[in-house]
Structure formats: structure tokens, C-alpha cells
Design an enzyme around this catalytic site. Structure first.
Site, mmCIF file in Angstrom:
data_model
loop_
_atom_site.group_PDB
_atom_site.id
_atom_site.type_symbol
_atom_site.label_atom_id
_atom_site.label_comp_id
_atom_site.label_asym_id
_atom_site.label_seq_id
_atom_site.Cartn_x
_atom_site.Cartn_y
_atom_site.Cartn_z
ATOM 1 N N TYR A 198 0.833 -1.225 0.000
ATOM 2 C CA TYR A 198 0.000 0.000 0.000
ATOM 3 C C TYR A 198 0.863 1.268 0.000
ATOM 4 C CZ TYR A 198 -2.959 3.577 2.201
ATOM 5 O OH TYR A 198 -3.595 4.747 2.531
ATOM 6 N N ILE A 199 1.629 1.476 1.060
ATOM 7 C CA ILE A 199 2.405 2.722 1.134
ATOM 8 C C ILE A 199 3.551 2.682 0.123
ATOM 9 C CG2 ILE A 199 3.597 4.341 2.657
ATOM 10 C CD1 ILE A 199 2.256 2.939 5.047
ATOM 11 N N ASN A 210 8.045 -9.796 -2.063
ATOM 12 C CA ASN A 210 7.706 -11.227 -2.196
ATOM 13 C C ASN A 210 6.224 -11.436 -2.495
ATOM 14 O OD1 ASN A 210 6.442 -10.766 0.233
ATOM 15 N ND2 ASN A 210 7.620 -12.262 1.407
ATOM 16 N N TYR A 243 4.378 -6.729 17.225
ATOM 17 C CA TYR A 243 4.586 -5.887 16.032
ATOM 18 C C TYR A 243 5.387 -4.640 16.396
ATOM 19 C CZ TYR A 243 3.441 -2.326 12.543
ATOM 20 O OH TYR A 243 3.517 -1.299 11.629
ATOM 21 N N LEU A 279 -9.606 1.101 9.338
ATOM 22 C CA LEU A 279 -10.921 1.725 9.533
ATOM 23 C C LEU A 279 -11.469 2.372 8.253
ATOM 24 C CD1 LEU A 279 -13.233 2.688 11.331
ATOM 25 C CD2 LEU A 279 -11.823 4.665 11.945
ATOM 26 N N ASP A 323 -5.545 -1.948 21.224
ATOM 27 C CA ASP A 323 -5.811 -0.596 20.707
ATOM 28 C C ASP A 323 -5.679 0.445 21.823
ATOM 29 O OD1 ASP A 323 -6.358 -1.182 18.077
ATOM 30 O OD2 ASP A 323 -8.531 -1.249 18.332
HETATM 31 N N1 LIG Z 1 -0.514 1.234 7.020
HETATM 32 C C1 LIG Z 1 -0.234 1.959 8.111
HETATM 33 O O1 LIG Z 1 -1.079 2.741 8.606
HETATM 34 C C2 LIG Z 1 1.132 1.865 8.762
HETATM 35 C C3 LIG Z 1 1.359 2.595 9.937
HETATM 36 C C4 LIG Z 1 2.621 2.524 10.531
HETATM 37 C C5 LIG Z 1 3.631 1.784 9.956
HETATM 38 N N2 LIG Z 1 3.384 1.059 8.814
HETATM 39 C C6 LIG Z 1 4.486 0.282 8.227
HETATM 40 O O2 LIG Z 1 4.641 0.691 6.872
HETATM 41 C C7 LIG Z 1 5.060 -0.406 6.065
HETATM 42 C C8 LIG Z 1 4.131 -0.577 4.885
HETATM 43 O O3 LIG Z 1 2.807 -0.764 5.345
HETATM 44 P P1 LIG Z 1 1.632 -1.120 4.316
HETATM 45 O O4 LIG Z 1 0.351 -0.805 4.984
HETATM 46 O O5 LIG Z 1 1.962 -0.530 2.998
HETATM 47 O O6 LIG Z 1 1.787 -2.709 4.284
HETATM 48 P P2 LIG Z 1 1.652 -3.726 3.043
HETATM 49 O O7 LIG Z 1 1.430 -5.068 3.657
HETATM 50 O O8 LIG Z 1 0.642 -3.216 2.080
HETATM 51 O O9 LIG Z 1 3.096 -3.656 2.369
HETATM 52 C C9 LIG Z 1 4.201 -4.432 2.808
HETATM 53 C C10 LIG Z 1 4.877 -5.012 1.575
HETATM 54 O O10 LIG Z 1 6.051 -5.746 1.956
HETATM 55 C C11 LIG Z 1 6.065 -7.016 1.293
HETATM 56 N N3 LIG Z 1 6.819 -7.935 2.161
HETATM 57 C C12 LIG Z 1 6.517 -8.294 3.428
HETATM 58 N N4 LIG Z 1 7.445 -9.145 3.898
HETATM 59 C C13 LIG Z 1 8.362 -9.324 2.908
HETATM 60 C C14 LIG Z 1 9.549 -10.094 2.787
HETATM 61 N N5 LIG Z 1 9.989 -10.870 3.787
HETATM 62 N N6 LIG Z 1 10.238 -10.032 1.635
HETATM 63 C C15 LIG Z 1 9.802 -9.272 0.610
HETATM 64 N N7 LIG Z 1 8.684 -8.533 0.652
HETATM 65 C C16 LIG Z 1 7.971 -8.559 1.799
HETATM 66 C C17 LIG Z 1 4.598 -7.373 1.103
HETATM 67 O O11 LIG Z 1 4.360 -8.285 0.057
HETATM 68 C C18 LIG Z 1 3.976 -5.988 0.817
HETATM 69 O O12 LIG Z 1 3.995 -5.688 -0.563
HETATM 70 C C19 LIG Z 1 5.123 -1.617 7.003
HETATM 71 O O13 LIG Z 1 6.464 -1.787 7.415
HETATM 72 C C20 LIG Z 1 4.229 -1.210 8.174
HETATM 73 O O14 LIG Z 1 4.646 -1.854 9.359
HETATM 74 C C21 LIG Z 1 2.167 1.089 8.205
HETATM 75 O O1 LIG Z 2 -13.175 -2.236 11.129
HETATM 76 C C1 LIG Z 2 -12.640 -1.470 11.956
HETATM 77 C C2 LIG Z 2 -11.277 -1.127 11.860
HETATM 78 C C3 LIG Z 2 -10.741 -0.289 12.827
HETATM 79 N N1 LIG Z 2 -11.511 0.204 13.833
HETATM 80 C C4 LIG Z 2 -10.940 1.123 14.822
HETATM 81 O O2 LIG Z 2 -10.432 2.235 14.138
HETATM 82 C C5 LIG Z 2 -9.223 2.709 14.735
HETATM 83 C C6 LIG Z 2 -8.130 2.710 13.695
HETATM 84 O O3 LIG Z 2 -7.832 1.349 13.353
HETATM 85 P P1 LIG Z 2 -6.888 0.942 12.110
HETATM 86 O O4 LIG Z 2 -6.853 -0.552 12.098
HETATM 87 O O5 LIG Z 2 -7.336 1.656 10.895
HETATM 88 O O6 LIG Z 2 -5.490 1.532 12.505
HETATM 89 P P2 LIG Z 2 -4.589 1.252 13.804
HETATM 90 O O7 LIG Z 2 -4.551 2.547 14.557
HETATM 91 O O8 LIG Z 2 -5.007 0.059 14.557
HETATM 92 O O9 LIG Z 2 -3.225 0.820 13.117
HETATM 93 C C7 LIG Z 2 -2.226 1.689 12.650
HETATM 94 O O10 LIG Z 2 -1.353 1.980 13.694
HETATM 95 C C8 LIG Z 2 -0.747 0.838 14.271
HETATM 96 C C9 LIG Z 2 0.112 1.335 15.384
HETATM 97 O O11 LIG Z 2 -0.677 1.607 16.494
HETATM 98 C C10 LIG Z 2 0.069 0.074 13.225
HETATM 99 O O12 LIG Z 2 1.232 0.782 12.859
HETATM 100 C C11 LIG Z 2 -0.766 -0.230 12.006
HETATM 101 O O13 LIG Z 2 0.069 -0.741 10.958
HETATM 102 C C12 LIG Z 2 -1.470 1.003 11.514
HETATM 103 O O14 LIG Z 2 -2.357 0.679 10.480
HETATM 104 C C13 LIG Z 2 -8.943 1.747 15.901
HETATM 105 O O15 LIG Z 2 -9.435 2.329 17.068
HETATM 106 C C14 LIG Z 2 -9.766 0.515 15.581
HETATM 107 O O16 LIG Z 2 -10.217 -0.184 16.706
HETATM 108 C C15 LIG Z 2 -12.856 -0.118 13.925
HETATM 109 O O17 LIG Z 2 -13.551 0.328 14.847
HETATM 110 N N2 LIG Z 2 -13.381 -0.963 12.987
#
Ligand SMILES: NC(=O)c1ccc[n+]([C@@H]2O[C@H](COP(=O)([O-])OP(=O)(O)OC[C@H]3O[C@@H](n4cnc5c(N)ncnc54)[C@H](O)[C@@H]3O)[C@@H](O)[C@H]2O)c1
Ligand SMILES: O=c1ccn([C@@H]2O[C@H](COP(=O)(O)OP(=O)(O)O[C@H]3O[C@H](CO)[C@H](O)[C@H](O)[C@H]3O)[C@@H](O)[C@H]2O)c(=O)[nH]1
Length: 324
Positions: free
Chosen positions: A11-12, A32, A140, A189, A284
Site C-alpha cells: 500500500y504505502i 515477495n 509488532y 478503519l 488498541d
Molecule cells: N498502514 C499503516 O497505517 C502503517 C502505519 C505505521 C507503519 N506502517 C508500516 O509501513 C510499512 C508498509 O505498510 P503497508 O500498509 O503498505 O503494508 P503492506 O502489507 O501493504 O506492504 C508491505 C509489503 O512488503 C512485502 N513484504 C513483506 N514481507 C516481505 C519479505 N519478507 N520479503 C519481501 N517482501 C515482503 C509485502 O508483500 C507488501 O507488498 C510496514 O512496514 C508497516 O509496518 C504502516
Molecule cells: O473495522 C474497523 C477497523 C478499525 N476500527 C478502529 O479504528 C481505529 C483505527 O484502526 P486501524 O486498524 O485503521 O489503525 P490502527 O490505529 O489500529 O493501526 C495503525 O497503527 C498501528 C500502530 O498503532 C500500526 O502501525 C498499524 O500498521 C497502523 O495501520 C482503531 O481504534 C480501531 O479499533 C474499527 O472500529 N473498525
């Protein structure tokens, strides 16, 4: 500039890829495809490889030279990490060590690493800055904090320059709707609220309505993926003039409750989000809001998407017609 983008099919990472290529960078994506999508890699070069498989990792470095690595690869579901801690430490810590060793072998000395608000655990102040105590409450968050510590040691021992960027809640999609958020299962969410409104997913479950917050639901700081991408580009430039291991918190500095997100998603979609109240989800924290003053002051970062409705609007356009 030549960049190796690990996790660029996710995603990111895919938004980072588009951002860099549009600004003239040469990018090789390593992924991967465990949670990512081949269809999301619409620019640059793609190498299918796994950080846990040193031979395939080596194939991404062989015959190429990189100025820097941006590392998004991770398992990142909090609940899953509690149930499967070995998988999380293996992928997120051991996988990163393999990457660091490959970088050392190939003389690549700059890394931007995806860290998270989860390194802080339960907040002890309203706006979480970089000095906030780090006390993760799940594997995590612990795995990401371990990598931050490894990066500090790598700076001292091997001169690695690194930037750990701790995202709060990544949200939104590219305004052109060519890439967007597609996790399976989707736990976040905003996508779940929009899919409920569109009828392409089940009704939303609101996890907890008895939190010590103004309306009883959890409060989070939503930051647009393109604003995160901008911060990474600025982080690459920062390492040109700064040695050592650095960490920056990235958020908008404004918290929105789950109910406020539901209201915003309903406004954007022009129809109600069907939802029901459900028990709290384990792990949470009630409120997570960033202070990003350091990123603003030292990187010159300034998020362009400051309105929650504008962030959700970009996600809505993607979810109306997702390509993968
Ligand atoms: N989405 C959020 O709100 C959020 C918040 C805080 C931190 N992060 C961090 O940001 C990063 C990206 O998040 P995202 O939501 O885009 O996740 P995502 O799962 O969409 O992307 C992760 C990517 O890494 C690849 N991957 C995972 N393990 C691998 C491995 N061993 N070898 C090769 N490829 C591998 C997956 O196939 C995927 O394409 C992550 O490290 C996550 O922990 C995300
Ligand atoms: O279907 C849903 C999904 C989420 N929530 C609530 O919405 C808020 C946001 O939840 P998200 O799952 O969207 O996001 P998080 O805050 O749990 O997670 C984010 O922050 C985390 C760190 O706290 C990790 O880094 C994670 O990768 C990142 O997506 C939370 O209170 C969760 O309980 C709901 O009520 N219903």
C-alpha cells in the site's frame, strides 16, 4: 538517484514508487508479494524476492548499484503479531538484518525504514513526540523498535545512515486512483467504512465505544500516503548531510474518533456507513496523535492533506473502482 524500494508492491510502498518515479528517480522494487500486488508496481523495475531468502535477496543487488534503500517490508497486523510472534520477529527483525547485511556487502550506506506509532505503546502525553517513552505493547511494535535499535548500532559500527519514520495512521490513495489500499483481509478503519457505505464489504464494526475519549471511540491521527511519500524523499536528502540513525514521527497532529471518521466517510460517499457497536479490539490504545514538529523543522515536511474529508475522498475514489 537509484533507489531499492523493498515492499514497493504494498500500500504505502506503491505510492512511494509512483512519487519517486514522477520526480525522476530510478527505482527497483523488491517484494515477495505476500501482501502486496504485482499490479501495484506500475513504474520502475520489479524483482520478486524475499528478505528471508538471502539468495533471492542477493539477486536484487547483483549487477545493480543503489544510492539508498527504502524499506517497507513487514508483517503489520497487531492482533496477528500477538498470536504469531515468531513470524513477526522473523520477518520484521531477521528479514531486516538480512537486508542490512546485503547493503553492507554491496556498499549501500543509506536506509529509510518504516517504523510505527506502535513503538510507543500507551501514550503518556497528548501529542507524541520523538522523546516519548518507547514501551510497545505487542510483538509488532516491539519488532519495529528492535530494528530502530539495530539501526543505532549499525550507525556506530558500520557508518550506516538511517531514518526511521514512524507513521501514525496511513490513509488515502493516489488522486489518480491508479493505485490504492488493498489489504486481504482489510483491517483498517477507512477502507472498511467506505466498503460498508458502498456495499462492497460487510457492515462496519466499531471496536469499542467505552474508551475515555469525548465520544467513547478511539482517536487516531490520519496522514495521507502521498504526504508520507514526500517525507521519505526529504529523508533521503537529509541523509546526504546527516550521519547517524535518526527517527521522526509523521502525523497531521490532529486526532479524529472512529465516529468522526464514520461521519466523514458518510459525507464523502453521500450515503450512510452501516455500522454496529462491537467489543474493544485487543491492543488498541484509546488515543494516538503525533507531534511532527521535528519533521517539520528538520526535514521541511508539510503535509498537503490536512482535511480528513480530503484524505477520505481520495480513498473513496479508489474504493469505488479498485483495480486490484
Ligand atoms: N498502514 C499503516 O497505517 C502503517 C502505519 C505505521 C507503519 N506502517 C508500516 O509501513 C510499512 C508498509 O505498510 P503497508 O500498509 O503498505 O503494508 P503492506 O502489507 O501493504 O506492504 C508491505 C509489503 O512488503 C512485502 N513484504 C513483506 N514481507 C516481505 C519479505 N519478507 N520479503 C519481501 N517482501 C515482503 C509485502 O508483500 C507488501 O507488498 C510496514 O512496514 C508497516 O509496518 C504502516
Ligand atoms: O473495522 C474497523 C477497523 C478499525 N476500527 C478502529 O479504528 C481505529 C483505527 O484502526 P486501524 O486498524 O485503521 O489503525 P490502527 O490505529 O489500529 O493501526 C495503525 O497503527 C498501528 C500502530 O498503532 C500500526 O502501525 C498499524 O500498521 C497502523 O495501520 C482503531 O481504534 C480501531 O479499533 C474499527 O472500529 N473498525
Amino acid at each position: 538517484m537509484k533507489t531499492l524500494l523493498c515492499g514497493g508492491a504494498g500500500y504505502i510502498g506503491s505510492h512511494m514508487l509512483k512519487w519517486l518515479v514522477e520526480r525522476g528517480h530510478s527505482v527497483t522494487v523488491l517484494d515477495n508479494l505476500s501482501t502486496g500486488h504485482r499490479e501495484a508496481v506500475q513504474w520502475g523495475e520489479f524483482v520478486q524476492a524475499d528478505l528471508l531468502d538471502p539468495a533471492s535477496l542477493e539477486s536484487a543487488f547483483a549487477g545493480r548499484s543503489f544510492d539508498a534503500v527504502i524499506h517497507f517490508c513487514a508483517r503489520s497486523l497487531v492482533g496477528e503479531s500477538v498470536a504469531q510472534p515468531y513470524d513477526y520477529y522473523a520477518n520484521n527483525v531477521a528479514g531486516t538484518l538480512n537486508l542490512l547485511e546485503a547493503m553492507k556487502r554491496h556498499g549501500v550506506s543509506k536506509l529509510v525504514f518504516s517504523s510505527t506509532a506502535a513503538v510507543f505503546g500507551h501514550p503518556v502525553q497528548d501529542f507524541i513526540d520523538e522523546e516519548h517513552p518507547k514501551a510497545p505493547i505487542n510483538p509488532y511494535g516491539a519488532s519495529k523498535l528492535m530494528v530502530e535499535r539495530i539501526l543505532a548500532d549499525a550507525a556506530q559500527a558500520h557508518g550506516l545512515r538511517s531514518m526511521a519514520l514512524r507513521y501514525f495512521n496511513a490513509a488515502g490513495a493516489s488522486p489518480e486512483s491508479d493505485i490504492g489500499e488493498s489489504h486481504q483481509p482489510e483491517t483498517h478503519l477507512i477502507p472498511n467504512a467506505l466498503r460498508a457505505a458502498l456495499g462492497t464489504g460487510p457492515g462496519l464494526k466499531v471496536f469499542g465505544s467505552d474508551y475515555p475519549t469525548p465520544d467513547g471511540t478511539c482517536v487516531r491521527d490520519y496522514v495521507h500516503v502521498d504526504d508520507l511519500a514526500q517525507a521519505h524523499e526529504q529523508a533521503l536528502a537529509y541523509m546526504d548531510t546527516h550521519e547517524g540513525a535518526h527517527a521522526f514521527n509523521l502525523g497531521n497532529g490532529q486526532g479524529f474518533s472512529v465516529r468522526e471518521v464514520i461521519d466523514a466517510a458518510s459525507r464523502v460517499a453521500g450515503r450512510p456507513v452501516p455500522y454496529e457497536l462491537a467489543p474493544r479490539r485487543a491492543g488498541d490504545p484509546p488515543v494516538l496523535v503525533a507531534s511532527s514538529q521535528r519533521a517539520r523543522a528538520e526535514l521541511g515536511w508539510s503535509p498537503r492533506y490536512t482535511s480528513l474529508d480530503d484524505i477520505i475522498e481520495t480513498a473513496y475514489r479508489w474504493h469505488r473502482n479498485p483495480r486490484y
